[in-house]
Design a protein around this motif. Structure first.
Motif, mmCIF file in Angstrom:
data_model
loop_
_atom_site.group_PDB
_atom_site.id
_atom_site.type_symbol
_atom_site.label_atom_id
_atom_site.label_comp_id
_atom_site.label_asym_id
_atom_site.label_seq_id
_atom_site.Cartn_x
_atom_site.Cartn_y
_atom_site.Cartn_z
ATOM 1 N N SER A 86 0.621 -1.015 0.104
ATOM 2 C CA SER A 86 0.155 0.131 0.021
ATOM 3 C C SER A 86 1.287 1.160 0.471
ATOM 4 C CB SER A 86 -1.112 -0.159 1.666
ATOM 5 O OG SER A 86 -1.326 1.330 1.611
ATOM 6 N N PRO A 87 0.240 2.260 -0.522
ATOM 7 C CA PRO A 87 1.264 3.598 -0.564
ATOM 8 C C PRO A 87 1.434 4.200 1.041
ATOM 9 C CG PRO A 87 -0.337 3.675 -2.686
ATOM 10 C CD PRO A 87 -0.330 1.869 -1.492
ATOM 11 N N ASN A 88 0.723 4.174 1.882
ATOM 12 C CA ASN A 88 -0.051 4.574 2.718
ATOM 13 C C ASN A 88 1.438 3.250 3.842
ATOM 14 O OD1 ASN A 88 -2.364 6.616 2.498
ATOM 15 N ND2 ASN A 88 -0.150 6.927 2.557
ATOM 16 N N ARG A 89 1.540 1.991 3.693
ATOM 17 C CA ARG A 89 1.583 1.819 4.658
ATOM 18 C C ARG A 89 3.083 2.121 5.600
ATOM 19 N NH1 ARG A 89 1.501 -3.324 7.451
ATOM 20 N NH2 ARG A 89 3.417 -4.544 7.392
ATOM 21 N N MET A 90 4.285 2.600 4.745
ATOM 22 C CA MET A 90 5.079 3.253 5.917
ATOM 23 C C MET A 90 4.737 3.713 6.790
ATOM 24 S SD MET A 90 8.960 5.498 4.499
ATOM 25 C CE MET A 90 8.973 3.797 3.400
ATOM 26 N N SER A 91 4.081 5.183 6.203
ATOM 27 C CA SER A 91 2.702 6.222 7.256
ATOM 28 C C SER A 91 2.574 5.784 8.332
ATOM 29 C CB SER A 91 2.785 6.995 6.412
ATOM 30 O OG SER A 91 3.399 7.956 5.675
ATOM 31 N N TRP A 92 1.911 4.582 8.244
ATOM 32 C CA TRP A 92 0.561 3.865 8.616
ATOM 33 C C TRP A 92 1.657 3.201 9.790
ATOM 34 C CZ3 TRP A 92 -0.308 -0.996 10.750
ATOM 35 C CH2 TRP A 92 -1.334 -1.651 11.052
ATOM 36 N N LEU A 93 2.524 2.922 9.508
ATOM 37 C CA LEU A 93 2.953 2.021 10.885
ATOM 38 C C LEU A 93 4.194 2.780 11.697
ATOM 39 C CD1 LEU A 93 4.934 -0.710 8.567
ATOM 40 C CD2 LEU A 93 3.550 -0.972 10.555
ATOM 41 N N VAL A 94 4.735 4.188 10.524
ATOM 42 C CA VAL A 94 5.100 5.607 11.543
ATOM 43 C C VAL A 94 3.964 5.669 13.035
ATOM 44 C CG1 VAL A 94 5.936 7.391 11.536
ATOM 45 C CG2 VAL A 94 7.018 5.761 10.173
ATOM 46 N N TRP A 95 2.623 6.367 12.215
ATOM 47 C CA TRP A 95 1.753 6.821 12.936
ATOM 48 C C TRP A 95 1.381 5.446 14.238
ATOM 49 C CZ3 TRP A 95 2.403 11.322 13.890
ATOM 50 C CH2 TRP A 95 2.581 12.679 12.849
ATOM 51 N N LEU A 96 1.759 4.053 13.861
ATOM 52 C CA LEU A 96 0.506 3.183 14.760
ATOM 53 C C LEU A 96 2.269 3.188 15.997
ATOM 54 C CD1 LEU A 96 -0.362 1.411 15.760
ATOM 55 C CD2 LEU A 96 1.031 -0.603 14.374
ATOM 56 N N HIS A 97 3.213 3.448 16.099
ATOM 57 C CA HIS A 97 4.172 3.102 16.704
ATOM 58 C C HIS A 97 4.426 4.795 17.523
ATOM 59 C CE1 HIS A 97 4.623 -1.282 16.111
ATOM 60 N NE2 HIS A 97 5.022 -0.498 14.935
ATOM 61 N N PHE A 98 4.249 5.394 17.007
ATOM 62 C CA PHE A 98 4.196 7.285 16.984
ATOM 63 C C PHE A 98 2.936 7.289 18.440
ATOM 64 C CE2 PHE A 98 2.998 11.307 17.979
ATOM 65 C CZ PHE A 98 4.479 11.755 18.100
ATOM 66 N N SER A 99 2.075 6.726 18.716
ATOM 67 C CA SER A 99 1.476 6.256 19.818
ATOM 68 C C SER A 99 2.869 6.105 20.934
ATOM 69 C CB SER A 99 0.137 5.647 19.863
ATOM 70 O OG SER A 99 0.617 4.758 19.591
ATOM 71 N N GLU A 100 2.615 5.491 21.303
ATOM 72 C CA GLU A 100 3.547 4.517 21.720
ATOM 73 C C GLU A 100 4.549 5.959 22.092
ATOM 74 O OE1 GLU A 100 3.480 1.805 24.693
ATOM 75 O OE2 GLU A 100 1.525 2.216 23.573
ATOM 76 N N THR A 101 4.791 6.501 21.882
ATOM 77 C CA THR A 101 5.618 7.603 21.767
ATOM 78 C C THR A 101 5.862 8.553 22.985
ATOM 79 O OG1 THR A 101 7.188 7.347 20.584
ATOM 80 C CG2 THR A 101 7.932 9.462 21.717
ATOM 81 N N LEU A 102 4.055 8.844 22.433
ATOM 82 C CA LEU A 102 3.193 10.212 23.617
ATOM 83 C C LEU A 102 2.888 9.126 24.537
ATOM 84 C CD1 LEU A 102 1.425 12.191 23.664
ATOM 85 C CD2 LEU A 102 -0.123 11.397 22.352
ATOM 86 N N SER A 103 2.816 7.810 24.467
ATOM 87 C CA SER A 103 2.131 7.154 25.977
ATOM 88 C C SER A 103 2.767 6.819 26.931
ATOM 89 C CB SER A 103 1.050 5.931 24.577
ATOM 90 O OG SER A 103 0.104 6.089 24.728
ATOM 91 N N GLN A 104 3.744 6.817 26.660
ATOM 92 C CA GLN A 104 4.982 6.978 27.257
ATOM 93 C C GLN A 104 5.137 7.967 28.139
ATOM 94 O OE1 GLN A 104 6.606 4.456 28.662
ATOM 95 N NE2 GLN A 104 6.267 2.436 26.704
#
Length: 221
Positions: A86-104
């Motif tokens: 998918s063209p958005n696969r990379m961004s999807w993964l980045v933002w999925l794991h960015f949520s943990e940065t904020l959550s920490q």
């Protein structure tokens, strides 16, 4: 059958929100946010004694990012997930794991304001530092949502996805310690995604971790 092990107003809320959005049958087991999560029974589900824990097809999962990836791959590879190719696969993964940065950072603030019950245990320096880090995370979301491209209603130009759920739930928690008043695009996006019935269904039905809507830096200035 899917069983979600959940504590209200914790990271497991994003899995609950996702399950409601997927509209798949599941059972919910809710726990107080206390030493119940350290019992041998619960540790057999999540060895670090944390939520969420997910039981599915006789297997057990923990870690929200892994759970989100698996559920999307299985139940919604195109609508909520973005699969390899998918063209958005990379961004999807980045933002999925960015949520943990904020959550920490939010977890550190939750510990300072709530878990450490005695004033002498708390650190005003840590509170201010972590709140500033939350606002830096807001800056990153704001920059993403302010990019002048078409269809910028969500984190991905291809539309609403599980990363809006993951990051949105992280913002839901973070707003207890840092407001969105200086991040207008983020505030509009947050209002948009939290109008969804799946979000409303994931809200606590009774007491959660946060007894108040906002916790000001301590000591009060």
């Amino acid at each position: 059958m899917i069983t979600l092990h959940h504590c209200p107003q914790t990271r497991s809320m994003r899995t609950l929100w996702l399950l409601h959005e997927l509209d798949v049958p599941f059972q919910l087991r809710s726990y107080p946010f206390d030493r119940t999560l350290r019992t041998p029974e619960f540790l057999s589900l999540s060895p670090a004694g944390r939520v969420p824990a997910l039981e599915i097809d006789g297997e057990r999962m923990f870690e929200t990012g892994a759970i989100t990836e698996y559920l999307c791959e299985r139940y919604s590879p195109e609508r909520l997930g973005r699969m390899p190719g998918s063209p958005n696969r990379m961004s999807w993964l980045v933002w999925l794991h960015f949520s943990e940065t904020l959550s920490q950072h939010t977890a550190a603030l939750t510990q300072q304001h709530i878990a450490l019950r005695e004033d002498h245990m708390r650190s005003p320096i840590v509170m201010k530092l972590e709140a500033a880090r939350v606002r830096k995370c807001y800056d990153a979301i704001e920059a993403r949502l302010s990019t002048p491209v078409e269809n910028r209603d969500y984190l991905l130009t291809s539309g609403f996805s599980a990363v809006d759920i993951s990051v949105g739930q992280a913002v839901y928690m973070a707003r207890h310690f840092a407001t969105l008043k200086d991040h207008p695009a983020t505030a509009e996006w947050y209002e948009r995604i939290t109008e969804r019935e799946s979000f409303k269904a994931s809200l606590p039905k009774g007491d959660g971790i946060y007894a108040q809507d906002f916790y000001a830096p301590w000591p009060l200035e």
